[in-house]
Design a protein around this motif. Structure first.
Motif, mmCIF file in Angstrom:
data_model
loop_
_atom_site.group_PDB
_atom_site.id
_atom_site.type_symbol
_atom_site.label_atom_id
_atom_site.label_comp_id
_atom_site.label_asym_id
_atom_site.label_seq_id
_atom_site.Cartn_x
_atom_site.Cartn_y
_atom_site.Cartn_z
ATOM 1 N N SER A 18 8.289 2.057 5.476
ATOM 2 C CA SER A 18 7.490 1.298 4.845
ATOM 3 C C SER A 18 7.932 -0.323 5.150
ATOM 4 O O SER A 18 8.979 -0.362 5.600
ATOM 5 C CB SER A 18 7.701 1.383 3.324
ATOM 6 O OG SER A 18 9.054 0.999 2.851
ATOM 7 N N PRO A 19 7.432 -1.212 4.684
ATOM 8 C CA PRO A 19 7.415 -2.637 4.726
ATOM 9 C C PRO A 19 8.907 -2.887 4.029
ATOM 10 O O PRO A 19 9.617 -3.757 4.324
ATOM 11 C CB PRO A 19 6.334 -3.463 4.246
ATOM 12 C CG PRO A 19 5.057 -2.339 4.420
ATOM 13 C CD PRO A 19 5.830 -1.175 4.160
ATOM 14 N N GLY A 54 -0.718 -1.902 8.361
ATOM 15 C CA GLY A 54 -0.519 -2.913 7.343
ATOM 16 C C GLY A 54 0.455 -2.080 6.296
ATOM 17 O O GLY A 54 1.035 -2.793 5.453
ATOM 18 N N LEU A 55 0.521 -0.904 6.439
ATOM 19 C CA LEU A 55 1.230 -0.134 5.498
ATOM 20 C C LEU A 55 2.530 0.460 5.899
ATOM 21 O O LEU A 55 3.434 0.928 5.042
ATOM 22 C CB LEU A 55 0.308 1.096 4.904
ATOM 23 C CG LEU A 55 -1.108 0.859 4.178
ATOM 24 C CD1 LEU A 55 -1.683 2.116 3.899
ATOM 25 C CD2 LEU A 55 -0.663 -0.124 3.028
ATOM 26 N N PHE A 56 2.684 0.599 7.294
ATOM 27 C CA PHE A 56 4.011 1.314 7.797
ATOM 28 C C PHE A 56 4.117 0.908 9.109
ATOM 29 O O PHE A 56 3.310 0.333 9.877
ATOM 30 C CB PHE A 56 3.849 3.011 7.559
ATOM 31 C CG PHE A 56 2.929 3.419 8.638
ATOM 32 C CD1 PHE A 56 3.022 3.813 9.742
ATOM 33 C CD2 PHE A 56 1.660 3.639 8.311
ATOM 34 C CE1 PHE A 56 2.226 4.518 10.757
ATOM 35 C CE2 PHE A 56 0.490 4.149 9.107
ATOM 36 C CZ PHE A 56 1.081 4.521 10.127
ATOM 37 N N LEU A 90 10.356 5.068 1.014
ATOM 38 C CA LEU A 90 10.834 4.066 1.902
ATOM 39 C C LEU A 90 10.709 4.751 3.451
ATOM 40 O O LEU A 90 10.386 3.776 4.276
ATOM 41 C CB LEU A 90 12.507 3.805 1.756
ATOM 42 C CG LEU A 90 12.875 3.118 0.504
ATOM 43 C CD1 LEU A 90 14.525 3.290 0.376
ATOM 44 C CD2 LEU A 90 12.241 1.849 0.319
ATOM 45 N N LEU A 91 10.644 6.083 3.537
ATOM 46 C CA LEU A 91 10.597 6.525 5.072
ATOM 47 C C LEU A 91 10.231 7.730 4.879
ATOM 48 O O LEU A 91 10.530 8.744 3.913
ATOM 49 C CB LEU A 91 11.909 6.674 5.461
ATOM 50 C CG LEU A 91 12.132 7.594 6.626
ATOM 51 C CD1 LEU A 91 11.549 6.826 7.797
ATOM 52 C CD2 LEU A 91 13.681 7.758 7.106
ATOM 53 N N VAL A 92 9.247 8.196 5.727
ATOM 54 C CA VAL A 92 8.491 9.662 5.802
ATOM 55 C C VAL A 92 8.996 10.122 7.202
ATOM 56 O O VAL A 92 8.648 9.531 8.119
ATOM 57 C CB VAL A 92 7.230 9.800 5.615
ATOM 58 C CG1 VAL A 92 6.600 11.171 5.992
ATOM 59 C CG2 VAL A 92 6.684 9.525 4.125
ATOM 60 N N LEU A 93 9.592 11.389 7.306
ATOM 61 C CA LEU A 93 10.352 11.814 8.453
ATOM 62 C C LEU A 93 9.521 13.377 8.735
ATOM 63 O O LEU A 93 9.807 14.049 7.885
ATOM 64 C CB LEU A 93 11.600 11.837 8.673
ATOM 65 C CG LEU A 93 12.269 12.598 9.877
ATOM 66 C CD1 LEU A 93 12.021 11.766 11.068
ATOM 67 C CD2 LEU A 93 13.876 12.518 9.671
#
Length: 467
Positions: A39-40, A236-238, A271-274
């Motif tokens: 994420s930004p 723009g999102l990630f 925050l993070l998708v793995l």
């Protein structure tokens, strides 16, 4: 600046590696063993820690020397010169990040620069302190991906000066000198600050690449080698990153896994998708679950249902089988067949595993008599957790299917052995497998984002870890 700074910057551009960049078109497809979306907000935290909190910007700005400022406008319009002007401190730095779709990352650093030097107004010389607000914006991208490396490029570095405060002990400085200082700093600071930002970004780039390109041991069985698999991409999102995960056994042989696409879920407020692909997990399981054949006597000390298994087996032996009695207790040998296979379905994970069960006795002459050779196809329920940056799997017996491979004594009906074999495997084999799995599958330390307070989501063919 130091004379070596230009050389340092050039070398870092040649070997600088990662991810302040974007592809021509963003994608959400998982094309390699692992993929992640950042994420930004997470990007901003990561870069703020690396550039500001760790003092990297201050370190590379320390000792920055500005050109002398000359002009008219002091007391009674006396000639004014400011010499030896240098940076003392970077105050209140703040960093923000905007992801530019298909381009890369826009990095903005706002700070107050405290400068100090000597001011000569006419014949009066004294110290001068200048506090200037600066706002540095740089568009950062990378190109030329090859073998896990990319070249970092900074474009459109813009440095805008804001309010300036000038302090002399005597206070004998006219407003016109403020204009001279603002004009000179506006002309010189961008040319000094943008190269420093370039160096800092390249250094951070290399640091962050080290979180992606890493060889991590998996106990004593082998390693997993993570490496950036393609050019990072932005929407723009990630910011998206694909990683290769090469699973290597001791000795260097690689356990292969395929590469078919599947989609990551949206970040939402994470925050993070793995995402870990099913085929990658299968390769990792094959590395972890390497249990040698297990041979033991069928006694209650080994597993609680030993006597029940022997009783059930006795009813299956042909009447008058003189060779079915040996001089030693009933023995059992368990051998894993092939590699385990994990299946990921919506909200469900199972492991399929086949085991050969050999039940035998020793004859009086010492030869082996195989009473039964069974194949057990197991369906194992999977529970998952994250501990210490590793994915830990725990297995429990869900289903078992038995088939008769052979019998030296003519046994043909094994229908009543299923519950006894279930007990046997649950008490003897599964603890060994879970012990091997307790090491965990090491996960990449993506940009140093800690895997704490995670949610685990299971999709078809994809395991998703959300931070």
């Amino acid at each position: 600046m130091r004379q070596g700074s230009l050389l340092e910057m050039t070398m870092l551009k040649l070997f600088g590696l990662i991810f302040f960049c974007g592809l021509l078109s963003p994608s959400q497809e998982v094309l390699s063993g692992l993929s992640c979306a950042v994420s930004p907000g997470a990007m901003q935290n990561v870069l703020s820690d690396a550039i500001l909190q760790n003092g990297l910007l201050q370190q590379h700005l320390q000792g920055l020397v500005l050109p002398n400022i000359m002009g008219e406008g002091g007391l009674l319009n006396s000639p004014t010169s400011i010499t030896g002007l240098h940076l003392v401190q970077v105050r209140l730095p703040k960093l923000s990040v905007v992801l530019l779709p298909g381009i890369g990352v826009q990095l903005t650093i706002a700070a107050k620069l405290e400068l100090s030097g000597n001011c000569l107004v006419g014949l009066l010389s004294e110290l001068i302190d200048i506090l200037v607000d600066v706002n540095i914006t740089a568009n950062i991208k990378c190109t030329n991906f090859e073998s896990g490396t990319v070249q970092v490029v900074i474009e459109d570095c813009l440095c805008i000066l804001g309010a300036i405060k000038i302090k002399l002990l005597s206070g004998l400085l006219s407003l016109s000198v403020n204009e001279i200082v603002l004009k000179q700093l506006t002309a010189t600071l961008p040319g000094l600050l943008c190269p420093v930002v370039d160096i800092v970004v390249n250094l951070v780039n290399i640091q962050l690449l080290g979180t992606l390109n890493a060889v991590i041991p998996v106990g004593t069985a082998g390693t997993i080698h993570y490496q950036l698999a393609s050019l990072p991409f932005t929407s723009g999102l990630f910011l998206g990153l694909d990683l290769d995960g090469a699973v290597k056994q001791v000795g260097g042989s690689i356990i292969p896994h395929d590469s078919s696409p599947s989609a990551l879920p949206p970040l939402l407020d994470k925050l993070l998708v793995l995402g870990l692909r099913q085929s990658f997990l299968n390769a990792a399981l094959s590395l972890l679950i390497q249990i040698p054949p297990q041979t033991f006597t069928c006694t209650p000390e080994v597993f609680s249902g030993a006597s029940h298994l022997q009783e059930a087996l006795a009813t299956l032996l042909p009447a008058g089988c003189s060779t079915c009695r040996g001089t030693s207790p009933l023995s059992i040998k368990l051998t894993l067949l092939g590699n385990p296979l994990i299946l990921l379905e919506e909200n469900k994970a199972t492991v399929e595993l086949s085991v050969m069960i050999q039940v035998f006795i020793k004859r009086l002459d010492g030869d082996i008599l195989n009473l039964l050779l069974l194949k057990a196809d197991l369906g194992l329920n999977v529970r998952m957790s994250i501990a210490g940056g590793r994915l830990v799997l725990g297995l429990s017996l869900g289903s078992i299917s038995l088939s008769l491979e052979s019998s030296d004594v003519g046994i043909s009906n094994i229908s009543n052995l299923k519950p006894h074999c279930s007990s046997l495997l649950a008490e003897t084999l599964l603890p060994l497998i879970n012990g091997a799995l307790s090491i965990g599958i090491p996960l990449p330390n993506v940009l140093g984002i800690p895997l704490t307070k995670v949610d685990i989501q299971i999709l078809a063919g994809l395991l998703v870890i959300l931070v």
